[in-house]
Scaffold this motif. Sequence first.
Motif, PDB file in Angstrom:
ATOM      1  N   PRO A 165     -15.683   3.762 -10.520  1.00  0.00           N
ATOM      2  CA  PRO A 165     -15.510   5.206 -10.355  1.00  0.00           C
ATOM      3  C   PRO A 165     -16.564   5.770  -9.416  1.00  0.00           C
ATOM      4  O   PRO A 165     -17.626   5.166  -9.227  1.00  0.00           O
ATOM      5  CB  PRO A 165     -15.696   5.739 -11.783  1.00  0.00           C
ATOM      6  CG  PRO A 165     -16.588   4.735 -12.443  1.00  0.00           C
ATOM      7  CD  PRO A 165     -16.205   3.408 -11.855  1.00  0.00           C
ATOM      8  N   PRO A 166     -16.301   6.912  -8.810  1.00  0.00           N
ATOM      9  CA  PRO A 166     -17.309   7.523  -7.943  1.00  0.00           C
ATOM     10  C   PRO A 166     -18.536   7.935  -8.753  1.00  0.00           C
ATOM     11  O   PRO A 166     -18.440   8.266  -9.937  1.00  0.00           O
ATOM     12  CB  PRO A 166     -16.585   8.751  -7.363  1.00  0.00           C
ATOM     13  CG  PRO A 166     -15.496   9.051  -8.351  1.00  0.00           C
ATOM     14  CD  PRO A 166     -15.069   7.722  -8.905  1.00  0.00           C
ATOM     15  N   ALA A 167     -19.676   7.880  -8.094  1.00  0.00           N
ATOM     16  CA  ALA A 167     -20.917   8.266  -8.764  1.00  0.00           C
ATOM     17  C   ALA A 167     -20.878   9.749  -9.096  1.00  0.00           C
ATOM     18  O   ALA A 167     -20.467  10.577  -8.275  1.00  0.00           O
ATOM     19  CB  ALA A 167     -22.112   7.951  -7.866  1.00  0.00           C
ATOM     20  N   ARG A 168     -21.284  10.070 -10.306  1.00  0.00           N
ATOM     21  CA  ARG A 168     -21.302  11.481 -10.708  1.00  0.00           C
ATOM     22  C   ARG A 168     -22.540  12.159 -10.140  1.00  0.00           C
ATOM     23  O   ARG A 168     -23.600  11.542 -10.008  1.00  0.00           O
ATOM     24  CB  ARG A 168     -21.266  11.608 -12.225  1.00  0.00           C
ATOM     25  CG  ARG A 168     -22.478  11.068 -12.949  1.00  0.00           C
ATOM     26  CD  ARG A 168     -22.307  11.185 -14.444  1.00  0.00           C
ATOM     27  NE  ARG A 168     -21.159  10.436 -14.912  1.00  0.00           N
ATOM     28  CZ  ARG A 168     -20.709  10.484 -16.160  1.00  0.00           C
ATOM     29  NH1 ARG A 168     -21.295  11.244 -17.055  1.00  0.00           N
ATOM     30  NH2 ARG A 168     -19.664   9.773 -16.537  1.00  0.00           N
ATOM     31  N   PRO A 169     -22.432  13.425  -9.779  1.00  0.00           N
ATOM     32  CA  PRO A 169     -23.595  14.130  -9.230  1.00  0.00           C
ATOM     33  C   PRO A 169     -24.696  14.277 -10.266  1.00  0.00           C
ATOM     34  O   PRO A 169     -24.436  14.369 -11.472  1.00  0.00           O
ATOM     35  CB  PRO A 169     -23.020  15.494  -8.829  1.00  0.00           C
ATOM     36  CG  PRO A 169     -21.802  15.657  -9.669  1.00  0.00           C
ATOM     37  CD  PRO A 169     -21.241  14.290  -9.862  1.00  0.00           C
ATOM     38  N   ALA A 170     -25.923  14.272  -9.802  1.00  0.00           N
ATOM     39  CA  ALA A 170     -27.069  14.417 -10.697  1.00  0.00           C
ATOM     40  C   ALA A 170     -27.090  15.834 -11.271  1.00  0.00           C
ATOM     41  O   ALA A 170     -26.734  16.806 -10.598  1.00  0.00           O
ATOM     42  CB  ALA A 170     -28.358  14.129  -9.942  1.00  0.00           C
ATOM     43  N   ARG A 171     -27.480  15.930 -12.520  1.00  0.00           N
ATOM     44  CA  ARG A 171     -27.570  17.243 -13.172  1.00  0.00           C
ATOM     45  C   ARG A 171     -28.817  17.281 -14.036  1.00  0.00           C
ATOM     46  O   ARG A 171     -29.050  16.380 -14.843  1.00  0.00           O
ATOM     47  CB  ARG A 171     -26.335  17.496 -14.042  1.00  0.00           C
ATOM     48  CG  ARG A 171     -26.322  18.859 -14.736  1.00  0.00           C
ATOM     49  CD  ARG A 171     -25.031  19.072 -15.515  1.00  0.00           C
ATOM     50  NE  ARG A 171     -24.974  18.319 -16.754  1.00  0.00           N
ATOM     51  CZ  ARG A 171     -25.367  18.794 -17.936  1.00  0.00           C
ATOM     52  NH1 ARG A 171     -25.863  20.013 -18.034  1.00  0.00           N
ATOM     53  NH2 ARG A 171     -25.269  18.044 -19.018  1.00  0.00           N
ATOM     54  N   ALA A 172     -29.599  18.299 -13.845  1.00  0.00           N
ATOM     55  CA  ALA A 172     -30.798  18.451 -14.668  1.00  0.00           C
ATOM     56  C   ALA A 172     -30.382  18.810 -16.086  1.00  0.00           C
ATOM     57  O   ALA A 172     -29.532  19.679 -16.288  1.00  0.00           O
ATOM     58  CB  ALA A 172     -31.691  19.549 -14.095  1.00  0.00           C
TER      59      ALA A 172
END
Length: 457
Positions: A165-172
Amino acid sequence: MKILVLNGSPKGKNSTTLQTVRYLQTLHPEHRFAVLPVGQHIRRYEQDFSPARKALAGADVVLFCYPVYTFLVPYQLQRFLELVRADGVDLTGKIATQITTSKHFYDVTAHRFVEETCFDLGMRVVRGLSADMEDLLSRKGQEEARMFFQQLLFTCAHGGFLPPPPARPARAPAAYQPTLPQAEKRPGKEVVIVTCCGEEAPTLAHMVQDFQAALPYPSRVVNLQDFPFRGGCLGCLRCAVTGKCIYPDGFDDFLRTQIQQADAIVYAFPIVNHYTHAVFKCYDDRQFCNGHRTVTQGTPVAYLLQGDYRHEPNLQMVLEGRSEVGGNYLCGVVTDEGEDISAAIQSLADNLTFAMEHHLRRPANFYGVGGSKIFRDLIYLMQGLMKADHQFYKAHGAYDFPQKQKGRLLQMKLVGGLMAIPALQKKMGAQMSRYIIAPYEKVITQAQAEAKKDEGQ
């Protein structure tokens, strides 16, 4: 190749799923198969993971072998996967696949859960074999097992692995603080909040605190970490006959008195490894003491989650599917991903209250209808063993087999016979839509009459 079989069944060598592996092993002596009984001996691996680490490090192919338990893998296998992640053994580049047996009740979510986990570990994934429990007893099932293994060997040699799967965006991570005022509580209903963590997940704990404050009814929190589970479901089917779990830890009474009698159930957990902590899966599996009976049908449910729920499509299917099959009105899912979390929590509390007070229900979608039909056919066939399930299904009209609708069948045969006559076909064709909606017109006319009557009052 060195093929390491992770046997996730708590039945060990007596696992139905493992027999497919033994069948393939017999046909392919040129490959070396080794079996880790992770489902049967999970306690051993919790105490000493080194044998598993050595076996994983030396494997070319890791073959997950397990029965599907409540939408996912058995608790014991999920716990083992937690140990794999915690140990840090490097599985990058190793090939992973799986063999499952089930009645095809949400086998797709179980397979995707394992695939997601393997992708996280940097493994190359080959699509697995999802077999019926009795497939290996037929020539067709044996042929399909052989084809699966041939495809596995071909993919190992030539490629064609499942795309990650595509990498999920980083989230603080959010740091939510409770802000909602305490609503005045009124008697008459009670909400139970089932969770698996507390102070170690402050954001989720604060979300639960605000949700309790927003509810106009009393609520209580049940933390599964506090329950003395003696182990995960063994798949022994003792409860199918006696209605009591084989473990003497009192879970069946705890479930029925502390959770299922509530007017609404809210589940609160952090998203960890595409689901949550393994103790929650132990709770899921042990609910098999109710068999296949939807004993909480009509009870509203809701979820409070901490984590990237929007990037977990498989988890979304699991939560919706559980509500649909169980006949529970899903009031919503609130996570810590949004901009105004407190407003979402207040809205969820309002929706849950409205659902409780008005006994809301909705027609089942494909998740509910499909899953229910699988169970309907299974229980009817196994009614001699699953007696409590059979009586429940009879009492609640679950045996809605189409062949029992004799009047409808005759009606369709009559219409089909008339439509086969060319002269009538031409005449009836233009009128068919009117015939179809005629009964609905009666319903609408009746509703109009009732509306006028209400206006007059």
